[in-house]
Design an enzyme around this catalytic site. Structure first.
Site, PDB file in Angstrom:
ATOM      1  N   GLY A  96       0.777  -1.234  -0.159  1.00  0.00           N
ATOM      2  CA  GLY A  96      -0.220   0.117   0.107  1.00  0.00           C
ATOM      3  C   GLY A  96       0.960   1.141   0.043  1.00  0.00           C
ATOM      4  N   CYS A  97       0.212   2.442  -0.334  1.00  0.00           N
ATOM      5  CA  CYS A  97       1.102   3.653  -0.706  1.00  0.00           C
ATOM      6  C   CYS A  97       1.484   4.100   1.015  1.00  0.00           C
ATOM      7  CB  CYS A  97       0.316   4.758  -1.236  1.00  0.00           C
ATOM      8  SG  CYS A  97      -1.504   4.776  -0.987  1.00  0.00           S
ATOM      9  N   TYR A  98       0.360   4.338   1.953  1.00  0.00           N
ATOM     10  CA  TYR A  98       0.724   4.632   3.136  1.00  0.00           C
ATOM     11  C   TYR A  98       1.891   3.806   3.714  1.00  0.00           C
ATOM     12  CZ  TYR A  98      -3.298   7.951   3.643  1.00  0.00           C
ATOM     13  OH  TYR A  98      -4.266   9.082   3.394  1.00  0.00           O
ATOM     14  N   THR A 137       4.116   2.107   2.637  1.00  0.00           N
ATOM     15  CA  THR A 137       5.358   2.200   1.798  1.00  0.00           C
ATOM     16  C   THR A 137       5.894   3.396   2.419  1.00  0.00           C
ATOM     17  OG1 THR A 137       4.651   1.140  -0.261  1.00  0.00           O
ATOM     18  CG2 THR A 137       6.495   2.581  -0.143  1.00  0.00           C
ATOM     19  N   SER A 138       5.408   4.599   2.411  1.00  0.00           N
ATOM     20  CA  SER A 138       6.059   5.913   3.033  1.00  0.00           C
ATOM     21  C   SER A 138       6.381   5.609   4.522  1.00  0.00           C
ATOM     22  CB  SER A 138       4.895   6.895   3.068  1.00  0.00           C
ATOM     23  OG  SER A 138       3.827   6.808   3.974  1.00  0.00           O
TER      24      SER A 138
END
Length: 345
Positions: free
Chosen positions: A154-156, A158-159
Protein backbone atom coordinates in the site's frame (compact mmCIF):
# COMPACT_ATOMS: atom_id res chain seq x y z
CA UNK A 1 15.19 -3.71 -29.65
CA UNK A 2 13.49 -6.69 -31.28
CA UNK A 3 9.98 -7.57 -30.11
CA UNK A 4 11.29 -11.08 -29.51
CA UNK A 5 13.53 -9.82 -26.69
CA UNK A 6 10.70 -8.04 -24.89
CA UNK A 7 8.48 -9.37 -22.13
CA UNK A 8 4.77 -9.57 -22.94
CA UNK A 9 2.50 -8.07 -20.30
CA UNK A 10 -1.18 -7.41 -19.65
CA UNK A 11 -2.65 -4.68 -17.48
CA UNK A 12 -5.98 -5.74 -15.99
CA UNK A 13 -7.74 -2.69 -14.61
CA UNK A 14 -6.03 -0.32 -17.03
CA UNK A 15 -8.37 2.68 -16.79
CA UNK A 16 -8.19 3.49 -13.07
CA UNK A 17 -5.78 6.14 -11.74
CA UNK A 18 -3.15 3.53 -10.86
CA UNK A 19 -3.70 1.57 -14.07
CA UNK A 20 -3.24 4.64 -16.26
CA UNK A 21 0.02 5.61 -14.57
CA UNK A 22 1.17 2.01 -15.00
CA UNK A 23 0.29 1.94 -18.71
CA UNK A 24 2.03 5.27 -19.26
CA UNK A 25 5.27 4.03 -17.71
CA UNK A 26 5.11 0.60 -19.34
CA UNK A 27 4.55 2.21 -22.75
CA UNK A 28 7.97 3.86 -22.42
CA UNK A 29 9.78 0.84 -20.97
CA UNK A 30 12.33 -0.47 -23.49
CA UNK A 31 11.92 -4.16 -22.59
CA UNK A 32 8.12 -4.39 -22.39
CA UNK A 33 5.49 -5.19 -24.98
CA UNK A 34 1.93 -4.45 -23.83
CA UNK A 35 -0.28 -7.21 -25.24
CA UNK A 36 -3.57 -6.50 -23.49
CA UNK A 37 -5.26 -3.60 -21.71
CA UNK A 38 -8.32 -4.86 -19.87
CA UNK A 39 -11.30 -3.24 -18.19
CA UNK A 40 -14.99 -3.98 -17.66
CA UNK A 41 -16.30 -0.82 -19.36
CA UNK A 42 -15.50 1.20 -22.49
CA UNK A 43 -14.44 -1.89 -24.41
CA UNK A 44 -12.89 -1.08 -27.77
CA UNK A 45 -11.76 2.41 -26.81
CA UNK A 46 -8.19 3.64 -27.05
CA UNK A 47 -6.30 4.10 -23.80
CA UNK A 48 -5.49 7.68 -24.86
CA UNK A 49 -9.22 8.44 -24.43
CA UNK A 50 -8.63 8.14 -20.67
CA UNK A 51 -5.17 9.70 -20.49
CA UNK A 52 -3.84 12.11 -23.10
CA UNK A 53 -0.29 11.62 -21.80
CA UNK A 54 -0.20 8.16 -23.42
CA UNK A 55 1.02 8.77 -26.96
CA UNK A 56 2.08 5.27 -28.03
CA UNK A 57 -0.22 3.13 -30.17
CA UNK A 58 -1.40 0.36 -27.83
CA UNK A 59 -4.03 -2.40 -27.88
CA UNK A 60 -7.58 -1.14 -27.40
CA UNK A 61 -9.46 -1.81 -24.18
CA UNK A 62 -10.70 -5.40 -24.10
CA UNK A 63 -12.37 -7.81 -21.73
CA UNK A 64 -10.15 -10.04 -19.62
CA UNK A 65 -11.99 -12.96 -21.24
CA UNK A 66 -10.11 -12.20 -24.48
CA UNK A 67 -6.67 -12.70 -22.93
CA UNK A 68 -4.55 -15.64 -24.08
CA UNK A 69 -2.60 -16.24 -20.87
CA UNK A 70 -0.10 -18.51 -22.64
CA UNK A 71 1.16 -15.50 -24.61
CA UNK A 72 2.12 -13.56 -21.48
CA UNK A 73 5.13 -13.33 -19.18
CA UNK A 74 3.52 -11.05 -16.61
CA UNK A 75 0.06 -9.92 -15.58
CA UNK A 76 -0.37 -6.62 -13.72
CA UNK A 77 -3.58 -6.53 -11.69
CA UNK A 78 -4.85 -3.08 -10.78
CA UNK A 79 -8.25 -4.15 -9.50
CA UNK A 80 -10.58 -3.55 -6.54
CA UNK A 81 -9.77 -5.69 -3.51
CA UNK A 82 -11.15 -9.22 -3.88
CA UNK A 83 -10.91 -9.46 -7.67
CA UNK A 84 -7.22 -10.25 -8.28
CA UNK A 85 -7.38 -13.38 -6.11
CA UNK A 86 -10.15 -14.82 -8.30
CA UNK A 87 -8.26 -14.20 -11.54
CA UNK A 88 -4.96 -15.55 -10.23
CA UNK A 89 -6.70 -18.64 -8.84
CA UNK A 90 -8.09 -19.45 -12.31
CA UNK A 91 -4.75 -19.15 -14.11
CA UNK A 92 -1.96 -19.90 -11.61
CA UNK A 93 -1.69 -23.67 -12.09
CA UNK A 94 -2.71 -23.72 -15.76
CA UNK A 95 -0.08 -21.19 -16.85
CA UNK A 96 2.98 -22.12 -14.84
CA UNK A 97 5.36 -19.58 -16.43
CA UNK A 98 3.04 -16.63 -15.88
CA UNK A 99 3.98 -14.17 -13.11
CA UNK A 100 1.69 -11.66 -11.41
CA UNK A 101 2.09 -8.26 -9.80
CA UNK A 102 -0.99 -7.48 -7.73
CA UNK A 103 -1.47 -3.82 -6.80
CA UNK A 104 -4.50 -4.54 -4.60
CA UNK A 105 -4.41 -5.86 -1.01
CA UNK A 106 -5.36 -9.45 -1.92
CA UNK A 107 -1.98 -11.01 -1.09
CA UNK A 108 -0.56 -8.43 1.32
CA UNK A 109 -2.00 -9.95 4.48
CA UNK A 110 -0.62 -13.36 5.45
CA UNK A 111 -3.34 -14.27 7.96
CA UNK A 112 -6.61 -14.81 6.13
CA UNK A 113 -8.72 -13.83 9.16
CA UNK A 114 -6.95 -10.45 9.31
CA UNK A 115 -7.58 -9.86 5.60
CA UNK A 116 -11.24 -10.77 5.90
CA UNK A 117 -11.71 -8.66 9.03
CA UNK A 118 -10.11 -5.57 7.50
CA UNK A 119 -11.42 -5.78 3.96
CA UNK A 120 -14.82 -7.38 4.67
CA UNK A 121 -14.21 -9.88 1.82
CA UNK A 122 -13.87 -13.66 1.86
CA UNK A 123 -10.46 -14.73 0.59
CA UNK A 124 -10.98 -17.20 -2.25
CA UNK A 125 -7.34 -18.08 -2.95
CA UNK A 126 -6.00 -18.93 0.51
CA UNK A 127 -3.68 -21.66 -0.74
CA UNK A 128 -1.91 -19.21 -3.05
CA UNK A 129 -0.80 -16.85 -0.28
CA UNK A 130 2.25 -19.08 0.34
CA UNK A 131 3.22 -18.55 -3.32
CA UNK A 132 3.27 -14.76 -2.90
CA UNK A 133 5.76 -12.25 -1.55
CA UNK A 134 5.04 -8.79 -0.14
CA UNK A 135 7.61 -6.67 -1.90
CA UNK A 136 8.99 -3.28 -1.07
CA UNK A 137 11.93 -3.72 -3.50
CA UNK A 138 14.46 -2.13 -1.15
CA UNK A 139 13.76 -4.93 1.36
CA UNK A 140 12.95 -7.92 -0.86
CA UNK A 141 15.23 -7.73 -3.89
CA UNK A 142 17.14 -10.87 -2.86
CA UNK A 143 13.99 -12.98 -2.44
CA UNK A 144 11.61 -11.82 -5.16
CA UNK A 145 12.78 -14.32 -7.79
CA UNK A 146 11.52 -17.23 -5.68
CA UNK A 147 7.89 -16.19 -6.20
CA UNK A 148 5.37 -15.85 -9.02
CA UNK A 149 2.87 -13.65 -7.18
CA UNK A 150 4.28 -10.26 -6.17
CA UNK A 151 2.10 -8.33 -3.76
CA UNK A 152 2.66 -4.60 -4.22
CA UNK A 153 2.47 -2.72 -0.88
CA UNK A 154 0.00 0.00 0.00
CA UNK A 155 1.03 3.62 -0.52
CA UNK A 156 0.74 4.70 3.13
CA UNK A 157 2.61 1.60 4.39
CA UNK A 158 5.41 2.21 1.86
CA UNK A 159 5.93 5.77 3.10
CA UNK A 160 6.03 4.47 6.69
CA UNK A 161 8.17 1.35 6.37
CA UNK A 162 10.99 2.85 4.30
CA UNK A 163 12.12 5.24 7.06
CA UNK A 164 11.12 3.14 10.08
CA UNK A 165 12.38 -0.37 9.31
CA UNK A 166 16.14 0.39 9.29
CA UNK A 167 15.88 2.50 12.47
CA UNK A 168 13.91 -0.15 14.37
CA UNK A 169 16.23 -2.96 13.25
CA UNK A 170 19.24 -0.93 14.44
CA UNK A 171 17.48 -0.10 17.75
CA UNK A 172 17.94 3.65 17.21
CA UNK A 173 14.39 4.63 18.22
CA UNK A 174 11.93 3.63 20.93
CA UNK A 175 9.14 1.38 19.67
CA UNK A 176 6.59 1.68 22.47
CA UNK A 177 4.79 4.87 21.37
CA UNK A 178 5.24 6.02 17.77
CA UNK A 179 2.74 8.45 16.24
CA UNK A 180 2.23 8.33 12.46
CA UNK A 181 0.29 11.07 10.69
CA UNK A 182 -0.16 10.69 6.91
CA UNK A 183 -1.75 12.97 4.34
CA UNK A 184 -2.61 11.83 0.83
CA UNK A 185 -3.93 13.31 -2.39
CA UNK A 186 -7.43 12.14 -3.23
CA UNK A 187 -6.34 9.86 -6.09
CA UNK A 188 -5.45 7.34 -3.37
CA UNK A 189 -9.18 6.73 -2.90
CA UNK A 190 -9.66 5.85 -6.58
CA UNK A 191 -12.26 7.03 -9.07
CA UNK A 192 -15.13 6.22 -6.68
CA UNK A 193 -13.90 8.92 -4.33
CA UNK A 194 -17.25 10.69 -3.97
CA UNK A 195 -18.96 7.46 -2.88
CA UNK A 196 -16.30 6.82 -0.22
CA UNK A 197 -16.04 10.40 1.08
CA UNK A 198 -19.23 12.42 1.40
CA UNK A 199 -18.04 15.30 3.60
CA UNK A 200 -18.68 18.89 2.58
CA UNK A 201 -16.27 20.75 0.31
CA UNK A 202 -14.46 17.54 -0.64
CA UNK A 203 -12.12 19.20 -3.14
CA UNK A 204 -11.25 22.23 -1.01
CA UNK A 205 -10.76 20.78 2.47
CA UNK A 206 -8.57 18.48 4.54
CA UNK A 207 -10.32 15.48 6.10
CA UNK A 208 -9.14 13.09 8.83
CA UNK A 209 -10.67 9.60 8.77
CA UNK A 210 -10.38 6.00 10.06
CA UNK A 211 -8.48 7.08 13.18
CA UNK A 212 -8.89 3.84 15.12
CA UNK A 213 -9.08 1.09 12.52
CA UNK A 214 -7.70 2.07 9.13
CA UNK A 215 -7.33 -1.09 7.07
CA UNK A 216 -3.63 -0.45 6.39
CA UNK A 217 -2.80 -0.79 10.10
CA UNK A 218 -2.75 -4.60 9.94
CA UNK A 219 -0.38 -4.41 6.94
CA UNK A 220 1.97 -2.02 8.75
CA UNK A 221 1.80 -4.15 11.93
CA UNK A 222 2.55 -7.34 10.03
CA UNK A 223 5.46 -6.00 8.02
CA UNK A 224 7.19 -4.06 10.78
CA UNK A 225 7.24 -7.29 12.79
CA UNK A 226 8.37 -9.41 9.81
CA UNK A 227 11.20 -7.05 8.89
CA UNK A 228 12.40 -6.24 12.44
CA UNK A 229 11.17 -9.14 14.62
CA UNK A 230 9.89 -6.52 17.06
CA UNK A 231 6.35 -5.64 18.12
CA UNK A 232 6.01 -1.93 17.41
CA UNK A 233 3.36 0.10 19.24
CA UNK A 234 2.09 2.93 17.02
CA UNK A 235 -0.96 5.00 16.21
CA UNK A 236 -1.82 5.87 12.62
CA UNK A 237 -4.09 8.62 11.35
CA UNK A 238 -4.61 9.30 7.64
CA UNK A 239 -5.92 12.51 6.10
CA UNK A 240 -7.31 13.26 2.65
CA UNK A 241 -5.95 16.38 0.95
CA UNK A 242 -7.59 18.42 -1.82
CA UNK A 243 -4.65 17.65 -4.14
CA UNK A 244 -4.67 14.92 -6.78
CA UNK A 245 -1.49 12.97 -5.92
CA UNK A 246 1.28 12.77 -3.34
CA UNK A 247 1.73 11.61 0.25
CA UNK A 248 3.45 13.33 3.15
CA UNK A 249 3.88 11.14 6.24
CA UNK A 250 5.01 12.60 9.57
CA UNK A 251 6.38 10.07 12.07
CA UNK A 252 6.95 11.21 15.66
CA UNK A 253 9.65 9.18 17.40
CA UNK A 254 11.93 9.24 20.43
CA UNK A 255 15.53 8.18 20.07
CA UNK A 256 17.12 5.50 22.21
CA UNK A 257 19.91 6.53 24.60
CA UNK A 258 19.49 10.20 23.67
CA UNK A 259 20.89 9.60 20.22
CA UNK A 260 21.12 12.72 18.10
CA UNK A 261 19.13 13.46 15.00
CA UNK A 262 22.35 13.44 13.01
CA UNK A 263 23.12 9.87 14.07
CA UNK A 264 19.63 8.78 12.94
CA UNK A 265 19.95 10.67 9.67
CA UNK A 266 23.46 9.37 8.99
CA UNK A 267 22.41 5.77 9.55
CA UNK A 268 19.52 6.07 7.08
CA UNK A 269 21.89 7.71 4.59
CA UNK A 270 24.30 4.79 4.97
CA UNK A 271 21.55 2.16 4.81
CA UNK A 272 20.13 3.51 1.55
CA UNK A 273 23.36 4.58 -0.13
CA UNK A 274 22.97 1.98 -2.91
CA UNK A 275 19.23 2.51 -3.45
CA UNK A 276 18.57 5.01 -6.23
CA UNK A 277 15.00 5.95 -5.31
CA UNK A 278 15.49 6.74 -1.61
CA UNK A 279 16.69 10.30 -0.98
CA UNK A 280 17.83 11.23 2.54
CA UNK A 281 17.85 15.01 2.85
CA UNK A 282 20.07 17.19 5.01
CA UNK A 283 19.19 17.43 8.69
CA UNK A 284 16.14 19.63 9.46
CA UNK A 285 15.19 20.04 5.79
CA UNK A 286 11.61 21.21 5.27
CA UNK A 287 9.75 18.67 3.16
CA UNK A 288 6.60 18.44 1.06
CA UNK A 289 5.44 16.19 -1.73
CA UNK A 290 6.34 18.63 -4.52
CA UNK A 291 9.73 17.14 -5.44
CA UNK A 292 8.48 13.55 -5.69
CA UNK A 293 5.36 13.99 -7.82
CA UNK A 294 5.46 11.82 -10.97
CA UNK A 295 8.68 10.14 -9.77
CA UNK A 296 9.47 6.83 -8.08
CA UNK A 297 11.45 8.61 -5.37
CA UNK A 298 10.86 8.66 -1.63
CA UNK A 299 12.34 11.70 0.12
CA UNK A 300 13.05 11.55 3.86
CA UNK A 301 13.96 14.33 6.27
CA UNK A 302 14.86 14.02 9.98
CA UNK A 303 13.87 17.11 11.96
CA UNK A 304 14.64 18.10 15.52
CA UNK A 305 11.95 19.34 17.90
CA UNK A 306 12.15 21.44 21.07
CA UNK A 307 12.39 18.17 23.05
CA UNK A 308 15.97 16.86 22.96
CA UNK A 309 15.35 13.20 22.10
CA UNK A 310 12.12 13.71 20.12
CA UNK A 311 12.28 13.83 16.31
CA UNK A 312 9.88 14.03 13.41
CA UNK A 313 10.68 11.88 10.39
CA UNK A 314 9.06 13.26 7.25
CA UNK A 315 8.57 10.88 4.33
CA UNK A 316 7.20 11.99 0.95
CA UNK A 317 6.30 9.97 -2.14
CA UNK A 318 3.85 9.91 -5.03
CA UNK A 319 1.04 7.54 -4.04
CA UNK A 320 0.43 6.56 -7.69
CA UNK A 321 4.12 5.94 -8.49
CA UNK A 322 6.37 4.80 -5.61
CA UNK A 323 3.15 4.05 -3.73
CA UNK A 324 1.74 1.90 -6.54
CA UNK A 325 2.62 1.71 -10.27
CA UNK A 326 6.25 2.81 -10.11
CA UNK A 327 6.96 0.35 -7.32
CA UNK A 328 5.21 -2.32 -9.41
CA UNK A 329 7.59 -1.62 -12.31
CA UNK A 330 10.55 -1.61 -9.91
CA UNK A 331 9.39 -5.06 -8.74
CA UNK A 332 9.02 -6.17 -12.36
CA UNK A 333 12.58 -5.07 -13.13
CA UNK A 334 13.87 -7.18 -10.26
CA UNK A 335 11.68 -10.11 -11.30
CA UNK A 336 13.13 -10.15 -14.83
CA UNK A 337 16.65 -9.13 -13.76
CA UNK A 338 16.44 -5.82 -15.62
CA UNK A 339 18.31 -2.80 -14.21
CA UNK A 340 16.21 -1.72 -11.25
CA UNK A 341 15.76 1.84 -12.51
CA UNK A 342 14.82 0.88 -16.11
CA UNK A 343 11.75 2.80 -17.26
CA UNK A 344 11.68 4.80 -14.03
CA UNK A 345 14.37 7.44 -14.46
Amino acid sequence: MSMYNKKNVAVVGATGYTGLDLVLMLSKHPKINIKYLCATKNLGKKISFFDKRIKKSLPKISSVKKVNWNNLDLDFLSLPNGEAQNLIKKTFFKNTKLKYIDISADFRILKVKNYEKNYKIKHKAKKLIKHSIYSIPEFSKNDINNYRIISNPGCYPTSIQIPLVPLIKKNLIKINNITIDSKSGYSGAGKNLEKKFTHKNLYSSIFAYSTKNHRHVCEIDQQLFRYTNKKVNFTFNPHLLPTFRGILTSIYVQSNNNRSGNSIRNYLKKYYKDFKFIKILKMNSPLGSGNVLNTNNCEISICETRIKSKFIIFSALDNLVKGASGQAIQNMNLLFKFPETLGLK
